[in-house]
Design a protein around this motif. Structure first.
Motif, PDB file in Angstrom:
ATOM      1  N   TYR A   1      17.700  63.700  -4.472  1.00 12.37           N
ATOM      2  CA  TYR A   1      17.059  62.433  -5.400  1.00 12.37           C
ATOM      3  C   TYR A   1      17.751  62.359  -6.561  1.00 12.37           C
ATOM      4  CZ  TYR A   1      13.593  63.075  -1.720  1.00 12.37           C
ATOM      5  OH  TYR A   1      12.827  63.137  -0.346  1.00 12.37           O
ATOM      6  N   ALA A   2      17.529  60.971  -7.062  1.00  7.98           N
ATOM      7  CA  ALA A   2      18.012  60.648  -8.327  1.00  7.98           C
ATOM      8  C   ALA A   2      17.469  61.376  -9.546  1.00  7.98           C
ATOM      9  CB  ALA A   2      18.114  59.071  -8.532  1.00  7.98           C
ATOM     10  N   SER A   3      16.230  61.655  -9.290  1.00  9.90           N
ATOM     11  CA  SER A   3      15.444  62.451 -10.407  1.00  9.90           C
ATOM     12  C   SER A   3      16.225  63.692 -10.604  1.00  9.90           C
ATOM     13  CB  SER A   3      13.964  62.531 -10.202  1.00  9.90           C
ATOM     14  OG  SER A   3      13.942  63.222  -8.759  1.00  9.90           O
ATOM     15  N   GLU A   4      16.537  64.555  -9.514  1.00  8.33           N
ATOM     16  CA  GLU A   4      17.200  65.898  -9.813  1.00  8.33           C
ATOM     17  C   GLU A   4      18.453  65.586 -10.304  1.00  8.33           C
ATOM     18  OE1 GLU A   4      18.851  69.518  -6.836  1.00  8.33           O
ATOM     19  OE2 GLU A   4      18.171  67.767  -5.902  1.00  8.33           O
ATOM     20  N   PHE A   5      19.377  64.896  -9.909  1.00  5.16           N
ATOM     21  CA  PHE A   5      20.546  64.537 -10.505  1.00  5.16           C
ATOM     22  C   PHE A   5      20.648  64.115 -11.891  1.00  5.16           C
ATOM     23  CE2 PHE A   5      24.170  61.859 -11.896  1.00  5.16           C
ATOM     24  CZ  PHE A   5      25.236  62.397 -11.666  1.00  5.16           C
ATOM     25  N   LYS A   6      19.732  63.378 -12.337  1.00  5.91           N
ATOM     26  CA  LYS A   6      19.423  63.053 -13.963  1.00  5.91           C
ATOM     27  C   LYS A   6      19.003  64.263 -14.692  1.00  5.91           C
ATOM     28  CE  LYS A   6      16.812  59.406 -13.217  1.00  5.91           C
ATOM     29  NZ  LYS A   6      16.069  57.989 -13.749  1.00  5.91           N
TER      30      LYS A   6
ATOM     31  N   ASN B   1      24.060  56.139  -2.229  1.00  8.34           N
ATOM     32  CA  ASN B   1      23.503  55.019  -2.447  1.00  8.34           C
ATOM     33  C   ASN B   1      23.900  54.320  -3.674  1.00  8.34           C
ATOM     34  OD1 ASN B   1      21.546  52.861  -2.899  1.00  8.34           O
ATOM     35  ND2 ASN B   1      19.835  53.787  -1.740  1.00  8.34           N
ATOM     36  N   GLN B   2      24.886  53.189  -3.480  1.00  9.48           N
ATOM     37  CA  GLN B   2      25.654  52.580  -4.894  1.00  9.48           C
ATOM     38  C   GLN B   2      24.544  51.907  -5.478  1.00  9.48           C
ATOM     39  OE1 GLN B   2      28.448  53.217  -5.396  1.00  9.48           O
ATOM     40  NE2 GLN B   2      29.040  54.283  -3.712  1.00  9.48           N
ATOM     41  N   ASP B   3      23.253  51.463  -5.155  1.00  9.89           N
ATOM     42  CA  ASP B   3      22.219  50.531  -5.667  1.00  9.89           C
ATOM     43  C   ASP B   3      21.503  51.486  -6.729  1.00  9.89           C
ATOM     44  OD1 ASP B   3      23.035  48.249  -4.931  1.00  9.89           O
ATOM     45  OD2 ASP B   3      21.642  48.130  -3.100  1.00  9.89           O
ATOM     46  N   VAL B   4      21.435  52.806  -6.154  1.00 13.81           N
ATOM     47  CA  VAL B   4      20.577  53.817  -6.882  1.00 13.81           C
ATOM     48  C   VAL B   4      21.672  54.476  -7.904  1.00 13.81           C
ATOM     49  CG1 VAL B   4      19.433  56.003  -6.848  1.00 13.81           C
ATOM     50  CG2 VAL B   4      18.975  54.466  -5.052  1.00 13.81           C
ATOM     51  N   LEU B   5      23.016  54.586  -7.596  1.00 11.95           N
ATOM     52  CA  LEU B   5      23.623  54.995  -8.789  1.00 11.95           C
ATOM     53  C   LEU B   5      23.888  54.245  -9.738  1.00 11.95           C
ATOM     54  CD1 LEU B   5      26.018  57.125  -9.335  1.00 11.95           C
ATOM     55  CD2 LEU B   5      27.556  55.874  -7.922  1.00 11.95           C
ATOM     56  N   LYS B   6      23.887  52.949  -9.418  1.00 16.59           N
ATOM     57  CA  LYS B   6      24.058  51.803 -10.589  1.00 16.59           C
ATOM     58  C   LYS B   6      22.906  52.005 -11.712  1.00 16.59           C
ATOM     59  CE  LYS B   6      24.743  47.071 -11.082  1.00 16.59           C
ATOM     60  NZ  LYS B   6      24.582  45.590 -10.595  1.00 16.59           N
ATOM     61  N   GLN B   7      21.853  52.263 -10.999  1.00 17.75           N
ATOM     62  CA  GLN B   7      20.369  52.369 -11.986  1.00 17.75           C
ATOM     63  C   GLN B   7      20.672  53.670 -12.534  1.00 17.75           C
ATOM     64  OE1 GLN B   7      18.042  50.250 -12.080  1.00 17.75           O
ATOM     65  NE2 GLN B   7      17.128  51.694 -14.090  1.00 17.75           N
ATOM     66  N   VAL B   8      21.180  54.732 -12.017  1.00 15.60           N
ATOM     67  CA  VAL B   8      21.174  56.040 -12.653  1.00 15.60           C
ATOM     68  C   VAL B   8      21.999  55.868 -13.600  1.00 15.60           C
ATOM     69  CG1 VAL B   8      22.281  58.411 -12.428  1.00 15.60           C
ATOM     70  CG2 VAL B   8      20.567  57.627 -10.567  1.00 15.60           C
ATOM     71  N   LYS B   9      23.274  55.422 -13.553  1.00 13.76           N
ATOM     72  CA  LYS B   9      24.214  55.157 -14.677  1.00 13.76           C
ATOM     73  C   LYS B   9      23.727  54.325 -15.985  1.00 13.76           C
ATOM     74  CE  LYS B   9      28.366  55.143 -11.930  1.00 13.76           C
ATOM     75  NZ  LYS B   9      29.711  54.620 -11.581  1.00 13.76           N
ATOM     76  N   LYS B  10      22.828  53.417 -15.518  1.00 13.69           N
ATOM     77  CA  LYS B  10      22.150  52.743 -16.573  1.00 13.69           C
ATOM     78  C   LYS B  10      21.016  53.528 -17.298  1.00 13.69           C
ATOM     79  CE  LYS B  10      19.302  48.383 -17.281  1.00 13.69           C
ATOM     80  NZ  LYS B  10      18.573  47.181 -16.438  1.00 13.69           N
ATOM     81  N   ASP B  11      20.355  54.168 -16.562  1.00 14.84           N
ATOM     82  CA  ASP B  11      19.510  55.150 -17.176  1.00 14.84           C
ATOM     83  C   ASP B  11      19.940  56.283 -18.169  1.00 14.84           C
ATOM     84  OD1 ASP B  11      17.726  53.506 -15.826  1.00 14.84           O
ATOM     85  OD2 ASP B  11      17.198  55.315 -14.384  1.00 14.84           O
ATOM     86  N   LEU B  12      21.266  56.644 -17.646  1.00  8.48           N
ATOM     87  CA  LEU B  12      21.922  57.810 -18.390  1.00  8.48           C
ATOM     88  C   LEU B  12      22.459  57.337 -19.659  1.00  8.48           C
ATOM     89  CD1 LEU B  12      22.890  60.156 -15.432  1.00  8.48           C
ATOM     90  CD2 LEU B  12      21.068  60.439 -17.073  1.00  8.48           C
ATOM     91  N   ASN B  13      23.264  56.081 -19.407  1.00  8.40           N
ATOM     92  CA  ASN B  13      23.809  55.359 -20.570  1.00  8.40           C
ATOM     93  C   ASN B  13      22.921  54.731 -21.667  1.00  8.40           C
ATOM     94  OD1 ASN B  13      26.313  56.534 -19.525  1.00  8.40           O
ATOM     95  ND2 ASN B  13      26.473  54.777 -18.316  1.00  8.40           N
TER      96      ASN B  13
END
Length: 647
Positions: free
Chosen positions: A37-42, A635-647
């Motif tokens: 999950y994205a939450s774990e990676f972040k 999941n490229q869409d989720v990855l895009k959102q993750v990058k936005k959240d982290l940056n």
């Protein structure tokens, strides 16, 4: 606020809440059918961001690559069944139990104890005490005798004085001791409390610790000495043959300091404490009792003014000269809180926390202690218990429930079995009602804690995250040991072939057999250079330039690499006497007796580094195979959102 605005606020709040909750379940990538999950990676990325020194790994794409490789290894470990190995399960359960203690304490009680300890740490107490020693589990009759004895001794010491009473000390059952200065955490908690609560010159009321009954007399109280920051020059005396030389050299260095040379420059040139010499000998701040060398500590605290320098002295580590750089009073509560909290949990104060936890668990899980149950078990015990042959009577109602936790009911038969097992241990012959009370408390507390620990992963998200990280980390260690580390170490033919193919990477650095002379005076070093060119030995040069009261030049005689602290970075290695140069705020000259060239290492000499490099190569090849074995879908869409959240 108007109703329409309230409605709008409510909609926006819950919309945001639902978006956040939805993001927590977004799948960033999957390894085969296992989602990550994205939450774990972040969470992991943010947690490790400050620890990562390689700037490339701070890039989200690069970190994602590392995280995917990590998850590939976990998938492989589970495929190999490493998570089912008994040794893995035992180690994981041990860690789980250890970790849970950090989450199961009563935080309010802990915080109060931490604040109390901090207030006590501000002061040191000088005290003496009288102790009537008695076993912690002694029967009431012996307890009463000991209590009467300490009361009599208190009356006597107040009337006659300590000197008249101290002869009672026998080192076995009666003690009268001078304790000196101490602060929080140096004594058991009950004793510490009595000492801090007793006025100077007074004797406390009797109190009990696990050692027996005490009275304490406070002689003095002073402010905590705080911390000092010092720099030192150290010459080791590990080799007895060179101890005299080290003592002579530290005396010479001290004379040079008194002559006005820089302490820091001399530390860089001569101090053999490699952890501090390059920084001018500076050590981290320390407080009373923190160092393993009381001699060094007392010398440091005896310095009163910033810049003051001690005379040379000897500790178990060698010869030292110390310079005071800073003094500070006790640190702020905010800065010390974490350290004190860790001490509280190890200290006898932990019993206060345990008692609070026990009572909270009784309330949380709605468990009550029924005295009728305890009376019943007291009635069925007999002297066979102390002979270790007691058995529960056959008339015992084994189905009767003592208490219930979740879906589990603990019955009379469970506690009876616990009592039967407990008689195997040696223990004081307490009255049966007292013995049952002690064992029932232990039995109930163990079940409450076990139940809380088993459910903690579902009650506390932070605990669950840490536990999962350790679970995977332990698997990863076992996998790497099996697939890479052991395999590489045991592949003797592969190691030798790798060494032969990469021999150019394994060699001994070039060394110089040198005499290095240094002085604060350029003229003296010019003289040394001439004498070295005339092949005068060091003793002759010292006799000519140094006197009993004044050291003008010091020497290092050794085989050194070009990065030695006494050589400048641009030093040119050639046989003979060098040109004069200034380094570390001193003038120096070097006589190179010989140059020991860079030498090829044999396989045995390089084996440790060869194994490490070979392991790295095998891991790289292995990861390439894993990436082909397990399908990874991002999941490229989720990855895009993750990058936005982290940056």
């Amino acid at each position: 606020m108007k109703l329409s605005n309230i409605a709008l606020f409510t909609v926006l709040f819950f919309s945001t809440f639902l978006v956040v909750k939805a993001q927590e379940k977004q799948i960033l990538f999957s390894v085969e059918d296992t989602p990550v999950y994205a939450s774990e990676f972040k969470r992991v990325y943010k947690k490790n961001l400050e620890l990562v020194k390689d700037e490339n790994q701070k890039d989200v794409d690069n970190y994602l690559d590392l995280f995917i490789k990590y998850k590939l290894k976990i998938a492989e470990a589970k495929q190999l069944g490493l998570d089912k190995k008994p040794a893995y399960l035992r180690e994981f359960e041990g860690y789980k139990k250890q970790l849970s203690t950090n989450f199961l304490s009563n935080n309010q009680v802990t915080e109060a104890l931490v604040k109390e300890a901090y207030e006590r740490l501000k002061y040191e107490v000088n005290a003496r005490h009288i102790l009537v020693r008695i076993d912690e589990n002694a029967p009431e009759s012996q307890v009463k005798l000991a209590e009467d004895e300490i009361n009599k001794l208190r009356d006597r010491v107040i009337t006659e004085g300590y000197d008249a009473v101290k002869s009672i000390h026998n080192g076995r059952t009666l003690f009268a001791e001078e304790l000196g200065f101490f602060t929080a955490f140096k004594m058991v908690y009950n004793f510490e409390t009595a000492a801090y609560q007793t006025a100077i010159g007074e004797w406390s009321q009797p109190f009990r610790t696990r050692f027996g009954f005490h009275i304490v007399n406070v002689l003095d109280k002073r402010e905590n000495r705080g911390t000092v920051t010092v720099a030192h020059i150290m010459l080791t005396n590990n080799n007895e043959d060179k101890a005299q030389d080290a003592e002579q050299q530290i005396t010479e260095i001290y004379k040079r300091i008194k002559q006005g040379e820089s302490f820091e420059a001399l530390a860089k040139q001569f101090s053999q404490d490699k952890s501090s010499s390059s920084n001018g000998g500076k050590l981290n701040p320390f407080s009373s009792g923190q160092l393993s060398s009381p001699i060094f500590e007392e010398q440091a605290f005896s310095l009163e003014t910033i810049g003051q320098i001690s005379e040379p002295f000897k500790s178990k580590y060698g010869f030292h000269i110390v310079k005071l750089l800073d003094r500070k009073t006790i640190d702020t509560y905010q800065n010390m809180e974490a350290e004190i909290k860790a001490q509280v949990k190890k200290d006898s104060r932990s019993s206060v926390i345990s008692e609070s936890r026990y009572n909270n668990l009784l309330s949380k899980y709605n468990v009550t202690v029924n005295n009728k149950d305890l009376d019943y078990f007291s009635s069925i015990l007999n002297n066979q218990y102390y002979k270790r042959i007691w058995q529960a009577p056959k008339t015992l109602d084994s189905t009767k429930v003592l208490f219930t936790l979740g879906d589990t009911s603990y019955k009379y038969s469970d506690f009876a079995k616990y009592l039967e097992n407990s008689q195997r241990k040696r223990q004081a012959q307490l009255p049966f009602n007292q013995l049952v009370s002690v064992h029932y408390r232990s039995f109930l507390e163990a079940k409450l804690i076990k139940y809380q620990e088993e459910n903690l992963e579902f009650e506390n998200e932070e605990y669950a995250n840490i536990l999962n990280e350790y679970r995977d980390g332990l698997l990863l260690f076992d996998l790497m040991e099996t697939k890479i580390w052991n395999a590489a170490r045991e592949d003797s033919l592969g190691l030798k072939n790798y060494f032969e193919a990469n021999k150019q990477n394994y060699y001994f650095d070039k060394k110089l057999d040198v005499v290095i002379a240094s002085s604060a005076n350029k003229k003296d070093i010019k003289t040394v250079a001439k004498l070295l060119e005339q092949n005068k030995d060091i003793a002759q040069i010292k006799n000519q330039l140094n006197t009993e009261d004044e050291v003008n030049v010091s020497f290092i005689v050794d085989k050194v690499t070009l990065n030695h602290q006494a050589l400048p970075s641009n030093f040119k290695a050639q046989q003979g006497v060098s040109k004069l140069f200034k380094h570390n705020n001193a003038y120096s000259v070097v006589k190179v007796n010989s140059i020991i060239p860079k030498q090829q290492k044999t396989f045995e000499e390089a084996k440790g580094k060869v194994i490490s490099d070979f392991q790295e190569l095998k891991e790289k090849q292995w990861l390439e195979n894993l990436s082909k074995t397990y399908k990874v879908t991002i999941n490229q869409d989720v990855l895009k959102q993750v990058k936005k959240d982290l940056n």
